[in-house]
Design a protein around this motif. Structure first.
Motif, PDB file in Angstrom:
ATOM      1  N   MET A 168       0.821  -1.217   0.000  1.00 47.37           N
ATOM      2  CA  MET A 168       0.000   0.000   0.000  1.00 47.37           C
ATOM      3  C   MET A 168       0.852   1.263   0.000  1.00 47.37           C
ATOM      4  O   MET A 168       0.344   2.355  -0.262  1.00 47.37           O
ATOM      5  N   ASP A 169       2.159   1.113   0.305  1.00 46.11           N
ATOM      6  CA  ASP A 169       3.050   2.276   0.297  1.00 46.11           C
ATOM      7  C   ASP A 169       3.235   2.837  -1.105  1.00 46.11           C
ATOM      8  O   ASP A 169       3.680   3.974  -1.273  1.00 46.11           O
ATOM      9  N   ILE A 172      -0.180   4.375  -6.110  1.00 46.77           N
ATOM     10  CA  ILE A 172      -1.114   3.862  -7.124  1.00 46.77           C
ATOM     11  C   ILE A 172      -1.789   2.587  -6.630  1.00 46.77           C
ATOM     12  O   ILE A 172      -3.014   2.442  -6.705  1.00 46.77           O
ATOM     13  N   THR A 173      -0.991   1.654  -6.111  1.00 44.42           N
ATOM     14  CA  THR A 173      -1.532   0.390  -5.595  1.00 44.42           C
ATOM     15  C   THR A 173      -2.498   0.645  -4.449  1.00 44.42           C
ATOM     16  O   THR A 173      -3.585   0.072  -4.386  1.00 44.42           O
ATOM     17  N   GLY A 174      -2.108   1.528  -3.531  1.00 38.94           N
ATOM     18  CA  GLY A 174      -2.971   1.850  -2.395  1.00 38.94           C
ATOM     19  C   GLY A 174      -4.268   2.485  -2.826  1.00 38.94           C
ATOM     20  O   GLY A 174      -5.340   2.154  -2.297  1.00 38.94           O
ATOM     21  N   SER A 175      -4.211   3.391  -3.805  1.00 38.66           N
ATOM     22  CA  SER A 175      -5.420   4.065  -4.287  1.00 38.66           C
ATOM     23  C   SER A 175      -6.365   3.088  -4.971  1.00 38.66           C
ATOM     24  O   SER A 175      -7.585   3.134  -4.753  1.00 38.66           O
ATOM     25  N   ILE A 176      -5.821   2.215  -5.795  1.00 37.15           N
ATOM     26  CA  ILE A 176      -6.651   1.214  -6.473  1.00 37.15           C
ATOM     27  C   ILE A 176      -7.314   0.292  -5.452  1.00 37.15           C
ATOM     28  O   ILE A 176      -8.502  -0.041  -5.566  1.00 37.15           O
ATOM     29  N   ALA A 190     -16.227   3.614   5.897  1.00 31.82           N
ATOM     30  CA  ALA A 190     -15.725   2.345   6.421  1.00 31.82           C
ATOM     31  C   ALA A 190     -14.302   2.081   5.928  1.00 31.82           C
ATOM     32  O   ALA A 190     -13.445   1.624   6.698  1.00 31.82           O
ATOM     33  N   THR A 191     -14.043   2.381   4.657  1.00 31.43           N
ATOM     34  CA  THR A 191     -12.705   2.163   4.095  1.00 31.43           C
ATOM     35  C   THR A 191     -11.680   3.038   4.804  1.00 31.43           C
ATOM     36  O   THR A 191     -10.624   2.565   5.230  1.00 31.43           O
ATOM     37  N   VAL A 192     -11.989   4.331   4.933  1.00 32.67           N
ATOM     38  CA  VAL A 192     -11.071   5.244   5.617  1.00 32.67           C
ATOM     39  C   VAL A 192     -10.963   4.879   7.096  1.00 32.67           C
ATOM     40  O   VAL A 192      -9.876   4.942   7.681  1.00 32.67           O
ATOM     41  N   GLY A 193     -12.078   4.466   7.699  1.00 32.07           N
ATOM     42  CA  GLY A 193     -12.066   4.041   9.092  1.00 32.07           C
ATOM     43  C   GLY A 193     -11.136   2.864   9.322  1.00 32.07           C
ATOM     44  O   GLY A 193     -10.356   2.840  10.298  1.00 32.07           O
ATOM     45  N   MET A 194     -11.181   1.869   8.425  1.00 31.84           N
ATOM     46  CA  MET A 194     -10.294   0.722   8.541  1.00 31.84           C
ATOM     47  C   MET A 194      -8.834   1.135   8.370  1.00 31.84           C
ATOM     48  O   MET A 194      -7.941   0.635   9.068  1.00 31.84           O
ATOM     49  N   ALA A 195      -8.585   2.070   7.433  1.00 34.16           N
ATOM     50  CA  ALA A 195      -7.219   2.553   7.226  1.00 34.16           C
ATOM     51  C   ALA A 195      -6.707   3.245   8.487  1.00 34.16           C
ATOM     52  O   ALA A 195      -5.541   3.057   8.880  1.00 34.16           O
ATOM     53  N   LEU A 204      -0.167  -0.568   9.107  1.00 29.60           N
ATOM     54  CA  LEU A 204      -0.148   0.186   7.853  1.00 29.60           C
ATOM     55  C   LEU A 204       0.583   1.498   8.098  1.00 29.60           C
ATOM     56  O   LEU A 204       0.405   2.128   9.142  1.00 29.60           O
ATOM     57  N   THR A 205       1.404   1.907   7.141  1.00 29.86           N
ATOM     58  CA  THR A 205       2.114   3.177   7.280  1.00 29.86           C
ATOM     59  C   THR A 205       1.173   4.340   6.961  1.00 29.86           C
ATOM     60  O   THR A 205       0.114   4.155   6.356  1.00 29.86           O
ATOM     61  N   LEU A 206       1.573   5.530   7.351  1.00 33.17           N
ATOM     62  CA  LEU A 206       0.786   6.722   7.046  1.00 33.17           C
ATOM     63  C   LEU A 206       0.663   6.911   5.537  1.00 33.17           C
ATOM     64  O   LEU A 206      -0.420   7.260   5.037  1.00 33.17           O
ATOM     65  N   VAL A 207       1.736   6.651   4.814  1.00 37.09           N
ATOM     66  CA  VAL A 207       1.721   6.779   3.349  1.00 37.09           C
ATOM     67  C   VAL A 207       0.685   5.841   2.745  1.00 37.09           C
ATOM     68  O   VAL A 207      -0.109   6.219   1.876  1.00 37.09           O
ATOM     69  N   GLY A 208       0.675   4.583   3.224  1.00 36.55           N
ATOM     70  CA  GLY A 208      -0.300   3.614   2.735  1.00 36.55           C
ATOM     71  C   GLY A 208      -1.720   4.014   3.083  1.00 36.55           C
ATOM     72  O   GLY A 208      -2.647   3.854   2.280  1.00 36.55           O
ATOM     73  N   GLY A 209      -1.910   4.559   4.287  1.00 40.30           N
ATOM     74  CA  GLY A 209      -3.240   4.999   4.715  1.00 40.30           C
ATOM     75  C   GLY A 209      -3.767   6.129   3.857  1.00 40.30           C
ATOM     76  O   GLY A 209      -4.949   6.143   3.476  1.00 40.30           O
TER      77      GLY A 209
END
Length: 324
Positions: A168-169, A172-176, A190-195, A204-209
């Motif tokens: 997820m870092d 592009i991969t994280g956004s998809i 829910a997606t942002v909440g899980m992140a 998960l890193t901040l960049v991936g989140g």
């Protein structure tokens, strides 16, 4: 491993059910007020943005606000220009839920459940019982987060899960991934909440989140695009504007991804990572509106040209030149 996954899914289902039910109960409590507010306080772009923001905070759902807006546009009660302002405001309003999730209030969810059940038992009138339902659904929402948070903790030690989160870092991969998850569960919150929970637990890193958050902003457009089916051209333009606004904002953010991450960290200061991610969600949408608002006339003209209004037979008779 299977127990962890089932617990995580159980928490997610509880969260999604609470979000959906909460929006329904809030709409029933406020009756037709959201529609009245949208019609009354959208005289110019600024008030439309502010109204969209406030109503989304109240209803806790940007999709609901934008769908109501599309209905009003289809009926001719709102103009396309007013609708664009409301859409942008709804994007800002939906970030408040991220701030609440990041505040770590999930552990107090039983208190809300007890208050809600007490109100249901002592209230006699059906209208008053809805306030008890509000507390119960808020409690369920936070309890769902609490369950997911505890289920996630052991997962960060799993090598397969760790490898997936590391991927997820890549922005592009994280956004998809964020867009795909949101398309499936139909809830960007829910997606942002899980992140936020994954970042909080160190899985998960901040960049991936932040990358997942960007994808969630694209995935949430599916609801509003579906609402434009069988609508008139003004409604279709509103749904397309939501998609164009979110997609363009995401592309710009991806092009300036690392500077944006540094900017969010600088603005946030010394706060926990989950709070920084919630701040990133707000700043992304706020800055997107701040940039986009100056180009609304351009996008309005562009969409009016791409999707012009149908010329009626009556109008053709009055303007013979159109026949040529």
């Amino acid at each position: 491993m299977s127990e962890i996954v089932l617990t995580l899914l159980g928490g997610l289902v509880l969260f999604l059910y609470a979000v959906t039910s909460l929006s329904d109960v809030i709409r029933s409590v406020t009756a037709k007020k959201p529609k009245k507010w949208l019609l009354r306080f959208t005289k110019n772009t600024f008030t439309a943005i502010l109204t969209g923001t406030l109503i989304t905070i109240i209803l806790d759902s940007s999709s609901v606000v934008i769908i109501i807006t599309i209905v009003l546009v289809n009926s001719g009660l709102l103009t396309f220009r007013q609708a664009m302002g409301i859409v942008m405001g709804a994007n800002i309003g939906t970030t408040i839920s991220s701030q609440i999730i990041a505040l770590d209030v999930a552990q107090y969810s039983p208190v809300l459940l007890v208050i809600g059940m007490t109100l249901l038992l002592i209230m006699q009138k059906e209208h008053h019982k809805r306030y008890g339902q509000l507390f119960i659904y808020f409690g369920m929402l936070f309890f769902g987060l609490f369950i997911m948070e505890n289920a996630i903790a052991p997962l960060k030690e799993n090598p397969v899960f760790h490898e997936w989160m590391a991927a997820m870092d890549n922005p592009i991969t994280g956004s998809i991934t964020g867009a795909f998850i949101t398309l499936i569960i139909q809830s960007s919150s829910a997606t942002v909440g899980m992140a936020i929970l994954l970042v909080k637990k160190g899985a998960l890193t901040l960049v991936g989140g932040i990358a997942i958050m960007l994808g969630a902003e694209l995935g949430t457009c599916s609801d509003t695009l579906l609402a434009t089916i069988r609508g008139n051209r003004q409604g279709i333009k509103t749904g397309l504007f939501h998609l164009i606004f979110n997609f363009t904002s995401i592309v710009i953010c991806l092009l300036l991804f690392l500077p944006f991450v540094y900017f969010v960290e600088w603005v946030s200061g010394a706060v926990p990572l989950e709070r920084i991610l919630a701040n990133a969600h707000f700043l992304f949408n706020f800055l997107g509106v701040l940039v986009f608002v100056w180009f609304l006339p351009v996008f309005e003209k562009l969409l009016n040209k791409l999707i012009p209004e149908k010329v009626t037979s009556d109008l053709k008779e009055k303007i013979p030149e159109l026949e040529e």
